[in-house]
Scaffold this motif. Structure first.
Motif, PDB file in Angstrom:
ATOM      1  N   LYS A   1      36.791  34.328  48.371  1.00 45.93           N
ATOM      2  CA  LYS A   1      36.528  35.305  47.314  1.00 45.93           C
ATOM      3  C   LYS A   1      36.211  36.677  47.899  1.00 45.93           C
ATOM      4  O   LYS A   1      36.726  37.693  47.427  1.00 45.93           O
TER       5      LYS A   1
ATOM      6  N   ASP B   1      34.770  31.709  53.025  1.00 52.76           N
ATOM      7  CA  ASP B   1      34.803  32.101  51.622  1.00 52.76           C
ATOM      8  C   ASP B   1      35.983  33.034  51.371  1.00 52.76           C
ATOM      9  O   ASP B   1      36.074  34.105  51.966  1.00 52.76           O
TER      10      ASP B   1
ATOM     11  N   SER C   1      38.558  39.978  47.537  1.00 54.43           N
ATOM     12  CA  SER C   1      38.025  41.188  46.908  1.00 54.43           C
ATOM     13  C   SER C   1      38.164  42.380  47.844  1.00 54.43           C
ATOM     14  O   SER C   1      38.461  43.495  47.393  1.00 54.43           O
TER      15      SER C   1
END
Length: 106
Positions: free
Chosen positions: A78, A76, A82
């Motif tokens: 994301k 992932d 972040s």
């Protein structure tokens, strides 16, 4: 020399191509380094933001780079992005509040 020796002693019918073991069958083969570095990056960036310590913010950036470099393309992105943006914001905020160069932590 005979024609047999020129082609080599391999048995063509016995050659088996290597296939790496799948991580679904054996989850212990998965490398936990990107996850640990992602967690460390988030912890250091939060400490850098809250305590205004520049060296912790820079360690967070370093951990985020290691996490990104060791990750697989199927993971992932994301969460990784972040974490990276959080570490960059920790560095930016610590230098906005105190623009002097970083003093050594010792």
């Amino acid at each position: 020399m005979s024609a047999n020796n020129m082609s080599g002693p391999q048995r063509v019918n016995k050659i088996i191509r290597y296939k790496p073991p799948s991580t679904e069958a054996n989850p212990t083969l998965e490398d936990p380094t990107p996850d640990y570095m992602n967690l460390l990056g988030m912890i250091f960036s939060m400490c850098g933001l809250m305590l205004k310590l520049k060296w912790r913010a820079w360690i967070a950036v370093y951990c985020s780079f290691i996490s990104f470099a060791n990750s697989r393309s199927s993971e992932d992105t994301k969460q990784m992005m972040s974490s990276f943006m959080l570490s960059i914001s920790a560095v930016v905020m610590s230098y906005l509040q105190n623009p002097q160069p970083m003093s050594p932590p010792w």
